[in-house]
Motif scaffolding. Structure first.
Motif, mmCIF file in Angstrom:
data_model
loop_
_atom_site.group_PDB
_atom_site.id
_atom_site.type_symbol
_atom_site.label_atom_id
_atom_site.label_comp_id
_atom_site.label_asym_id
_atom_site.label_seq_id
_atom_site.Cartn_x
_atom_site.Cartn_y
_atom_site.Cartn_z
ATOM 1 N N TRP A 269 -10.758 36.751 -17.823
ATOM 2 C CA TRP A 269 -10.167 35.490 -17.389
ATOM 3 C C TRP A 269 -8.693 35.683 -17.066
ATOM 4 O O TRP A 269 -8.200 35.228 -16.031
ATOM 5 C CB TRP A 269 -10.331 34.440 -18.502
ATOM 6 C CG TRP A 269 -9.620 33.159 -18.177
ATOM 7 C CD1 TRP A 269 -10.105 32.119 -17.443
ATOM 8 C CD2 TRP A 269 -8.286 32.807 -18.541
ATOM 9 N NE1 TRP A 269 -9.144 31.146 -17.333
ATOM 10 C CE2 TRP A 269 -8.023 31.531 -17.991
ATOM 11 C CE3 TRP A 269 -7.284 33.440 -19.283
ATOM 12 C CZ2 TRP A 269 -6.800 30.880 -18.161
ATOM 13 C CZ3 TRP A 269 -6.067 32.800 -19.444
ATOM 14 C CH2 TRP A 269 -5.832 31.530 -18.891
ATOM 15 N N LYS A 272 -8.090 37.579 -13.779
ATOM 16 C CA LYS A 272 -8.618 36.943 -12.581
ATOM 17 C C LYS A 272 -8.052 35.549 -12.373
ATOM 18 O O LYS A 272 -7.734 35.158 -11.259
ATOM 19 C CB LYS A 272 -10.147 36.888 -12.669
ATOM 20 C CG LYS A 272 -10.834 36.702 -11.328
ATOM 21 C CD LYS A 272 -12.321 36.884 -11.480
ATOM 22 C CE LYS A 272 -13.105 36.135 -10.414
ATOM 23 N NZ LYS A 272 -12.752 36.467 -9.049
ATOM 24 N N ARG A 273 -7.935 34.810 -13.458
ATOM 25 C CA ARG A 273 -7.655 33.393 -13.310
ATOM 26 C C ARG A 273 -6.287 32.927 -13.767
ATOM 27 O O ARG A 273 -5.852 31.853 -13.385
ATOM 28 C CB ARG A 273 -8.737 32.589 -14.055
ATOM 29 C CG ARG A 273 -10.128 32.775 -13.523
ATOM 30 C CD ARG A 273 -10.255 32.319 -12.076
ATOM 31 N NE ARG A 273 -9.946 30.913 -11.916
ATOM 32 C CZ ARG A 273 -10.820 29.934 -12.050
ATOM 33 N NH1 ARG A 273 -12.067 30.212 -12.323
ATOM 34 N NH2 ARG A 273 -10.467 28.690 -11.894
ATOM 35 N N SER A 274 -5.607 33.659 -14.620
ATOM 36 C CA SER A 274 -4.350 33.129 -15.132
ATOM 37 C C SER A 274 -3.193 33.474 -14.205
ATOM 38 O O SER A 274 -3.197 34.492 -13.520
ATOM 39 C CB SER A 274 -4.066 33.672 -16.529
ATOM 40 O OG SER A 274 -3.544 34.973 -16.422
ATOM 41 N N SER A 275 -2.209 32.613 -14.192
ATOM 42 C CA SER A 275 -1.040 32.836 -13.347
ATOM 43 C C SER A 275 -0.275 34.077 -13.808
ATOM 44 O O SER A 275 0.195 34.866 -12.989
ATOM 45 C CB SER A 275 -0.117 31.623 -13.395
ATOM 46 O OG SER A 275 -0.752 30.514 -12.825
ATOM 47 N N LEU A 276 -0.161 34.225 -15.119
ATOM 48 C CA LEU A 276 0.572 35.391 -15.622
ATOM 49 C C LEU A 276 -0.147 36.684 -15.245
ATOM 50 O O LEU A 276 0.483 37.659 -14.831
ATOM 51 C CB LEU A 276 0.738 35.299 -17.155
ATOM 52 C CG LEU A 276 1.596 36.393 -17.776
ATOM 53 C CD1 LEU A 276 3.016 36.359 -17.236
ATOM 54 C CD2 LEU A 276 1.619 36.262 -19.301
ATOM 55 N N PHE A 278 -1.999 37.144 -12.671
ATOM 56 C CA PHE A 278 -1.777 37.333 -11.233
ATOM 57 C C PHE A 278 -0.409 37.983 -11.009
ATOM 58 O O PHE A 278 -0.272 38.925 -10.233
ATOM 59 C CB PHE A 278 -1.870 35.977 -10.532
ATOM 60 C CG PHE A 278 -1.852 36.046 -9.029
ATOM 61 C CD1 PHE A 278 -2.740 36.867 -8.341
ATOM 62 C CD2 PHE A 278 -0.963 35.287 -8.298
ATOM 63 C CE1 PHE A 278 -2.737 36.916 -6.955
ATOM 64 C CE2 PHE A 278 -0.948 35.329 -6.912
ATOM 65 C CZ PHE A 278 -1.831 36.151 -6.246
ATOM 66 N N ASP A 279 0.595 37.459 -11.745
ATOM 67 C CA ASP A 279 1.936 38.049 -11.649
ATOM 68 C C ASP A 279 1.898 39.525 -12.061
ATOM 69 O O ASP A 279 2.538 40.373 -11.434
ATOM 70 C CB ASP A 279 2.922 37.305 -12.563
ATOM 71 C CG ASP A 279 3.244 35.915 -12.045
ATOM 72 O OD1 ASP A 279 2.812 35.601 -10.924
ATOM 73 O OD2 ASP A 279 3.921 35.149 -12.745
ATOM 74 N N ARG A 281 -0.603 41.574 -11.826
ATOM 75 C CA ARG A 281 -1.270 42.396 -10.817
ATOM 76 C C ARG A 281 -0.377 42.590 -9.590
ATOM 77 O O ARG A 281 -0.319 43.669 -9.016
ATOM 78 C CB ARG A 281 -2.608 41.764 -10.416
ATOM 79 C CG ARG A 281 -3.674 41.927 -11.503
ATOM 80 C CD ARG A 281 -5.056 41.604 -10.982
ATOM 81 N NE ARG A 281 -5.191 40.195 -10.669
ATOM 82 C CZ ARG A 281 -5.686 39.740 -9.534
ATOM 83 N NH1 ARG A 281 -6.087 40.574 -8.609
ATOM 84 N NH2 ARG A 281 -5.788 38.445 -9.333
ATOM 85 N N ILE A 282 0.327 41.529 -9.203
ATOM 86 C CA ILE A 282 1.238 41.665 -8.056
ATOM 87 C C ILE A 282 2.292 42.716 -8.387
ATOM 88 O O ILE A 282 2.573 43.610 -7.584
ATOM 89 C CB ILE A 282 1.930 40.323 -7.732
ATOM 90 C CG1 ILE A 282 0.915 39.287 -7.292
ATOM 91 C CG2 ILE A 282 2.989 40.520 -6.645
ATOM 92 C CD1 ILE A 282 1.511 37.910 -7.098
#
Lengths: 423, 503
Positions: A269, A272-276, A278-279, A281-282
């Motif tokens: 989760w 894939k889904r959390s904003s942190l 995502f940050d 992974r970026i």
């Protein structure tokens, strides 16, 4: 426009095409192939090293014509070794049929798989922590030290604080997480604010943690009263992750596996889904773009170390709470250094939580099965380590090669030859 | 040397990259190969240089067929190539780079530097390619590095020189001197195959132009064709090269720079007291030769680089030295100069890249949880609105062509509420079709009342887009002029003269 990629793409040679089908499009197939290779090479090593096999070949060289016999001895030995490994780590069919037939002896039948799960529990947790750090482009080599600190924190709360299970159990788990996170924050903060390289800091920090472990076991109230050795108090029964099937069953598999399962689900989760996530992974994929997109790299480094260290600490805590219930001077040190195994498992699982879960189970099974093999056939446990290493080597090298050459999936990697032509 | 390509066909699987291509390069001719990115120019040159093998057709040199199995054989047959990305050893001197692989030696295999230097001097004098043989390559400007590459090819007695998009990295002055070199080489009997998608250059230098599109030769034309005709041949449809701009009402200033000083990585003040304002409803274009502080200026405005002194104000709000996040939130849209480095995560999907700097904003996330459905809907909508050519919103950004990657960034920036839109080198490396599209989007934003700040080293672009043109030289604004100002005057300002007409 869309056909640009195709246009600059010469046809891959056949071998590379096959290679690509199996390496980039289907990691599962590649992993299975690596498994087969690992066991095949392991088989050759068994043949080359076990005395029975060697004796039979020596015999053959004196009496020509008995080659068939020697080949049979060779394969029998390998078969016996691998049979012992599988029955010792998963299940023994003979015992299974016995149990099904008679309805008795289930505890004994289930022991191998219970051992494997017990062994895998902390591995899953710590490897996911290392994997998340890797995905963010951070190399956490200090997971082992963080796990040790998690174990110390867990033991402290588990043994020196007394309260009912509903409170004590979560408190002890949280203490483990907090201990590992705090320990991880040190290299995180150092990297964010001074640029100190995390590989060196975390690697050296392991030794600080080991020294701290000895200190707490010798010179603090955590030491088992009346003991001069480096041994801690035993945690209260209210802080124990008890065996699921009860102590009497002899099956060690504990409620810790639910903690590990929760970590897997949460990690999926999170990424894939959390904003942190995502940050994270970026930042891992392109730190420059991350910065330009308003992500604060300092904060990300610190957050990653908190998450990765927290999971390592949780692994250390769960290990202590579910198996020994105390810690000693050798806690997670030497061969038990799960923080280092975690690095290989994270690579084996391609940094994905589900992959890491399977990787941990495989490593656990190889270790548990390896012991059974050693007991049954006399082939040393090191063979299991060799097989593990070979599998990881085969699985991890495409990842490494892709990293080194900055290749991307599929067609794009073939652009190398024509790069600089019409970009 | 007369080089003839006859019926070259190259297929990749079911895709035909080159379809029955015929091409003749006469001795002493500058032959231009014009085509959009992906038209098949690269494949054709790879075939000619021995890097790829044609499925059909043959290469004839002076009438006799040749077959190259690698680039070394092509070199031995007198074909030289200057790649777009130079293949030089940065820490070696010019002489060392030129003789690399064919080093003159004295006894005991010692390198003969004197002889190497003499070779370079001889070659440079013969063709008017002045370079200091003892200069270290990494210290040379790009234009000179390119000369070294040309020298290297000539030192192998190249009779046909392939120049692959040679002007993409050059300043206008460097382009002029490259063209002079090309003419002098041609005058000396060398043939030149010049690959490009820039129409002005083609008309300035080519003797013959071959246009290819989708792997086929569309036409071979003389350089007297107009730019519009060439563009139509190249793209396959009417292309509007002039940007149509309606008159708009000039609004409040949205972006104001006051006495801005910014240092580069070496600590030099490369932006040195820049004062400039961009009003709502206008496009201010910053012209200047690359390397005069534009990069650092853009980084400072977007919060990626500290401001030494001075202020940046966005709609009256001081954003000097605020974090990139704060500046994004204040409403600055930014298309970075290096889109692959700063603008995109190539390994992530188009959908994720379209929310790269708004991942925490509603509706894409709430309370730390991403709303993937909203992200997908956003992507589907933007892909359609901005005509992003992709196999799907889940395709990685790295799988898109340069033009479509740029569209992703432009779409992302223009899809959130902005006070000012800033674009650095918005069309660098893009083909005509994409340039046209990006320009139209920029002008649309201006027409809708947004303040737009363009930083570009392409004079054409600056003149086409700007309502006012500011010229930067050595970190200082040397003048702010109207787009009707003559190119010569703008050129003077770019070269540092402050005598140009101020408005």
């Amino acid at each position: 426009m869309t056909d640009l990629a195709t246009e600059t793409t010469p046809p891959p040679p056949r071998l590379r095409r096959i290679w690509h089908r199996y390496s980039s499009t289907s990691p599962i197939v590649l992993t299975l192939l690596a498994l087969i290779l690992g066991f095949a090479i392991g088989a050759i090593i068994i043949m080359l090293t076990s005395p029975a096999v060697l004796d039979s070949w020596r015999h053959t060289s004196h009496h020509l014509g008995d080659i068939g016999g020697s080949i049979k001895v060779s394969f029998d030995n390998v078969a016996a070794a691998y049979r012992a490994m599988i029955t010792g780590s998963v299940i023994d069919p003979k015992l299974l049929f016995h149990s099904i037939g008679t309805g008795r002896g289930w505890d004994q039948t289930m022991t191998p798989i219970s051992e494997t799960l017990t062994y895998a529990t902390p591995l899953v947790i710590i490897s996911i922590g290392v994997g998340i750090a890797f995905q963010t482009g951070i190399f956490n080599i200090g997971a082992n030290g963080q796990a040790v600190i998690g174990g110390i924190a867990g033991t402290t709360v588990g043994s020196l604080i007394h309260c009912p299970t509903v409170l004590h159990l979560p408190l002890t788990i949280l203490a483990g997480i907090a201990g590992g996170a705090v320990c991880g924050l040190v290299p995180g903060v150092l990297k964010a604010y001074t640029g100190a390289h995390e590989v060196i800091v975390t690697l050296m920090f392991n030794y600080v943690c080991y020294a701290f472990l000895i200190y707490t076991l010798i010179s603090t109230p955590l030491q088992q009263p009346g003991q001069g050795n480096d041994l801690s108090r035993t945690i209260d029964s209210t802080a124990i992750l008890s065996p699921i099937f009860g102590v009497k069953s002899g099956l060690r598999v504990s409620y810790g596996i639910f903690v590990a399962a929760a970590v897997v689900v949460l990690a999926v989760w999170f990424l894939k889904r959390s904003s942190l996530g995502f940050d994270f992974r970026i930042t891992g994929a392109n730190p420059n773009a991350a910065r330009a997109s308003g992500i604060n790299p300092k904060w990300i480094v610190i957050a990653v170390f908190a998450v990765s260290g927290g999971l390592a600490g949780l692994a250390g805590g769960v290990q202590m709470m579910s198996t020994t219930h105390y810690i000693d001077g050798g806690f997670l040190i030497g061969n038990a250094g799960i923080g280092f195994t975690a690095i290989t498992i994270a690579l084996l699982g391609r940094l994905q939580p589900i992959g890491i879960m399977w990787g941990s189970l495989l490593f656990a099974a190889l270790n548990v099965g390896g012991r059974a093999m050693q007991a049954a056939t006399g082939i040393p446990l090191d063979l299991a380590t060799i097989i593990q290493s070979i599998i990881v080597l085969f699985v991890a090298s495409p990842v490494l090669i892709k990293e080194i050459y900055r290749l991307r999936e599929g067609a794009q990697s073939f652009q190398m030859a024509t790069k600089g032509w019409s970009s | 040397m007369r080089v003839e390509l006859k019926g070259i066909t190259k297929r990749f699987g079911s895709f035909t990259a080159n379809d029955q291509i015929d091409l003749v390069v006469e001795p002493g001719q500058i032959h231009c190969l014009l085509g959009e990115n992906g038209a098949g120019k690269s494949t054709l040159m790879n075939v000619l240089f021995g890097l790829l093998h044609a499925d059909e057709g043959e290469v004839l040199i002076d009438g006799s067929p040749v077959k190259f199995s690698n680039s070394g054989e092509a070199v031995r047959h007198g074909i030289g190539m200057v790649h777009q990305h130079f293949m030089l050893v940065p820490v070696f001197t010019v002489a060392e780079n030129v003789v690399l692989g064919f080093e003159p030696t004295k006894s005991f295999n010692r390198l003969d530097y004197k002889k190497a230097d003499a070779q370079i001097v001889e070659l440079s004098q013969k063709f008017g390619l002045e370079v200091d043989p003892d200069a270290v390559v990494e210290n040379l400007p790009i234009g000179l590095q390119q000369r070294v590459e040309i020298l290297k090819a000539l030192s192998h007695d190249a009779e046909l020189l392939i120049l692959d998009e040679p002007t993409a990295v050059l300043t206008p002055q460097e382009i002029d001197s490259l063209m002079a070199i090309m003419r002098s080489l041609a005058a000396d009997g060398k043939s030149i195959l010049f690959i490009t998608h820039k129409l002005k250059e083609v008309r300035a230098v080519a003797d013959v132009i071959t246009v290819i599109r989708q792997g086929r030769v569309i036409d071979t034309v003389p350089p007297t064709e107009t730019e519009n005709q060439l563009a139509t041949l190249m793209v396959g449809r009417e292309v509007n090269l002039t940007v149509h701009k309606e008159a708009t009402q000039l609004g409040e200033p949205v972006l104001e720079l006051r006495d801005l000083v910014v240092r580069d990585d070496r600590g030099l003040a490369v932006v040195n007291g820049v004062t400039l304002s961009v009003h709502a409803g206008e496009i201010v274009a910053l012209a200047g030769v690359q390397g005069n502080g534009q990069t650092e200026l853009a980084e400072a405005i977007s919060g990626m680089r500290p401001v030494e002194s001075g202020t940046v104000t966005l709609r009256g709000v001081d954003i000097t030295n605020r974090s990139p996040r704060a500046i994004l939130d204040a409403g600055l849209g930014h298309v970075p100069e290096d889109r692959q480095r700063d603008g995109l995560v190539l390994s992530m999907s188009v959908a994720d890249n379209l929310v790269l700097n708004t991942p925490r904003r509603a509706p894409f996330a709430s309370r730390g949880t991403r709303n993937l459905k909203a992200v997908e809907e956003n992507a589907t909508q933007l892909v359609q609105r901005f005509d992003i050519r992709t196999t799907g919103i889940d395709a990685t950004a790295g799988s898109l062509s340069g033009g479509n990657q740029q569209k992703v960034i432009v779409a992302r920036e223009l899809s959130r509420p902005l006070s000012c839109f800033m674009a650095s080198q918005p069309t660098r490396g893009l083909d005509v079709g994409s340039i046209e599209y990006v320009h139209r989007q920029i002008v649309n934003q201006r027409n809708e009342g947004l303040g737009v700040f363009i930083i570009s080293s392409e004079l054409d672009e600056v003149v086409a887009l700007g309502d006012r043109i500011a010229v930067i030289h050595s970190g200082k604004i040397t003048g702010v002029v109207a787009p009707t100002t003559s190119r010569e005057d703008i050129g003077l300002l770019m070269a540092g003269s402050t005598m140009g007409a101020h408005d």
